[in-house]
Write a protein that holds these residues in place. Sequence first.
Motif, mmCIF file in Angstrom:
data_model
loop_
_atom_site.group_PDB
_atom_site.id
_atom_site.type_symbol
_atom_site.label_atom_id
_atom_site.label_comp_id
_atom_site.label_asym_id
_atom_site.label_seq_id
_atom_site.Cartn_x
_atom_site.Cartn_y
_atom_site.Cartn_z
ATOM 1 N N ARG A 2 0.842 -1.232 -0.032
ATOM 2 C CA ARG A 2 -0.124 -0.057 0.136
ATOM 3 C C ARG A 2 0.751 1.253 0.076
ATOM 4 N NH1 ARG A 2 -5.150 1.430 4.064
ATOM 5 N NH2 ARG A 2 -6.024 3.117 2.965
ATOM 6 N N LYS A 3 0.527 2.238 -0.773
ATOM 7 C CA LYS A 3 1.124 3.450 -0.856
ATOM 8 C C LYS A 3 -0.014 4.446 -0.381
ATOM 9 C CE LYS A 3 3.055 6.660 -4.428
ATOM 10 N NZ LYS A 3 3.764 6.895 -5.659
ATOM 11 N N PHE A 4 0.519 5.501 0.672
ATOM 12 C CA PHE A 4 -0.182 6.573 1.151
ATOM 13 C C PHE A 4 0.473 7.924 0.430
ATOM 14 C CE2 PHE A 4 -0.792 3.588 4.462
ATOM 15 C CZ PHE A 4 -1.996 3.744 4.802
ATOM 16 N N VAL A 5 -0.837 8.512 -0.209
ATOM 17 C CA VAL A 5 -0.413 9.775 -1.169
ATOM 18 C C VAL A 5 -0.838 11.195 -0.477
ATOM 19 C CG1 VAL A 5 -0.702 11.027 -3.565
ATOM 20 C CG2 VAL A 5 -0.681 8.504 -3.318
ATOM 21 N N PHE A 6 0.098 12.147 -0.626
ATOM 22 C CA PHE A 6 -0.172 13.220 0.326
ATOM 23 C C PHE A 6 -1.469 13.974 -0.632
ATOM 24 C CE2 PHE A 6 0.366 17.749 1.493
ATOM 25 C CZ PHE A 6 0.710 17.676 2.755
ATOM 26 N N ASN A 7 -2.176 14.641 0.301
ATOM 27 C CA ASN A 7 -3.552 15.184 -0.293
ATOM 28 C C ASN A 7 -3.160 16.835 -0.046
ATOM 29 O OD1 ASN A 7 -5.892 16.540 -0.946
ATOM 30 N ND2 ASN A 7 -7.209 15.686 0.861
ATOM 31 N N LYS A 8 -2.685 17.660 -0.888
ATOM 32 C CA LYS A 8 -2.288 18.953 -0.572
ATOM 33 C C LYS A 8 -3.532 19.956 -0.562
ATOM 34 C CE LYS A 8 -1.268 20.371 -5.619
ATOM 35 N NZ LYS A 8 -0.364 20.812 -6.491
ATOM 36 N N GLU A 9 -4.737 19.562 -0.974
ATOM 37 C CA GLU A 9 -5.557 20.320 -1.037
ATOM 38 C C GLU A 9 -6.731 20.000 -0.066
ATOM 39 O OE1 GLU A 9 -6.434 22.766 -3.106
ATOM 40 O OE2 GLU A 9 -4.698 22.320 -4.611
ATOM 41 N N LYS A 10 -6.233 19.477 1.205
ATOM 42 C CA LYS A 10 -7.120 19.014 2.219
ATOM 43 C C LYS A 10 -7.906 20.336 2.993
ATOM 44 C CE LYS A 10 -6.527 17.198 7.065
ATOM 45 N NZ LYS A 10 -5.566 16.565 7.924
ATOM 46 N N TYR A 11 -7.120 21.438 2.726
ATOM 47 C CA TYR A 11 -7.661 22.637 3.553
ATOM 48 C C TYR A 11 -8.471 23.751 2.520
ATOM 49 C CZ TYR A 11 -5.215 21.096 7.624
ATOM 50 O OH TYR A 11 -4.789 20.362 8.752
ATOM 51 N N GLY A 12 -8.444 23.039 1.303
ATOM 52 C CA GLY A 12 -9.129 23.823 0.428
ATOM 53 C C GLY A 12 -8.314 24.981 -0.300
ATOM 54 N N GLU A 143 -4.668 25.661 11.494
ATOM 55 C CA GLU A 143 -6.204 25.762 11.852
ATOM 56 C C GLU A 143 -6.821 26.885 11.683
ATOM 57 O OE1 GLU A 143 -6.611 24.067 15.616
ATOM 58 O OE2 GLU A 143 -6.366 22.045 15.074
ATOM 59 N N ASN A 144 -5.919 28.229 11.699
ATOM 60 C CA ASN A 144 -6.611 29.529 11.583
ATOM 61 C C ASN A 144 -5.591 30.234 10.490
ATOM 62 O OD1 ASN A 144 -8.137 29.626 14.036
ATOM 63 N ND2 ASN A 144 -6.370 28.835 15.065
ATOM 64 N N PHE A 145 -5.529 29.408 9.499
ATOM 65 C CA PHE A 145 -4.567 30.016 8.353
ATOM 66 C C PHE A 145 -4.881 31.438 7.912
ATOM 67 C CE2 PHE A 145 -2.245 29.902 4.285
ATOM 68 C CZ PHE A 145 -1.316 29.382 4.604
#
Length: 289
Positions: A2-12, A143-145
């Motif tokens: 299994r390969k986990f891929v980074f999600n760069k759009e997690k925060y929109g 969290e407060n970007f």
Amino acid sequence: MRKFVFNKEKYGFPLLMDLHRLEGNPNLYFDSKPHITDFFEIIIFEKSNGIIELNGHILDIENNSFFFVCPFQKKSCKISLSDIKGFHLVFKNDFLADFFDDKLFAYRLQYFYNAQHPQYLKLQNSDYVTIQTVLNEVVNDIENFQNDSPHILRSLLYFLLSKLNRLYSKHYNVSDNTLSNSIIYRFKELLEKHIRNLHAVDEYCNLLRVKRNKLNVVTKEHTGCTSKEFIDNRLHQEIKMELYYSDKTIAEIAHALNFSDPNNLTRFFKKKEGVSPSAYRKKHQIDRK
């Protein structure tokens, strides 16, 4: 595997790093089967129990323990999620290179790409509190970007990664200098790219365009090893990963790692490990059951 891929759009919005607390995370998951990621991880356990298998080391999880994982390094986790507390920092290589304007930044940190010592560190409470304070600040800023968050995150992360490098280097008695001669960092980078094909010091000297004596001096200053020992340690690690995680025969591993003959691999491995490749594989297959 299994390969986990980074999600760069997690925060929109694009962000090539993330940090979250382990406690209270409904998506918290540690895979007990061997797996890889396409990103760096620093897994921090303030409180938990279990083991992590990483780079041929079976490491116990203790309070205030840190695990440093590079992209595509194989690992597996057997971790109790009850009463867990800590942090999980993840980032892409491009994030470090771009964020710090230094494509070799990850190679400056002793706890990444280290074949001499476990990519693991346990901190004293006082040191952990210092790191914990910074981690909480990073979490709060994500969290407060805001518009200035990239600048704040850059300074916090630079402090965090550099401070951990000092603590790791002190623990394993290696250089904590992140501004050493760039030859050593390029050498580490080339090892990751070519270790499966190139095993000789002169081959790396040619790629680096440096004399053998110069490479030996800077490698010894930074790692405590000669350049030959440094290459052999990394090759030893690569063989262990093949034995540990693949079903290839010894002959197939020898071919994949550019040994001229399986017997040469066996002699090399036995000299480094003290047992034959077959004995090593058999022992770890039993241990993993």
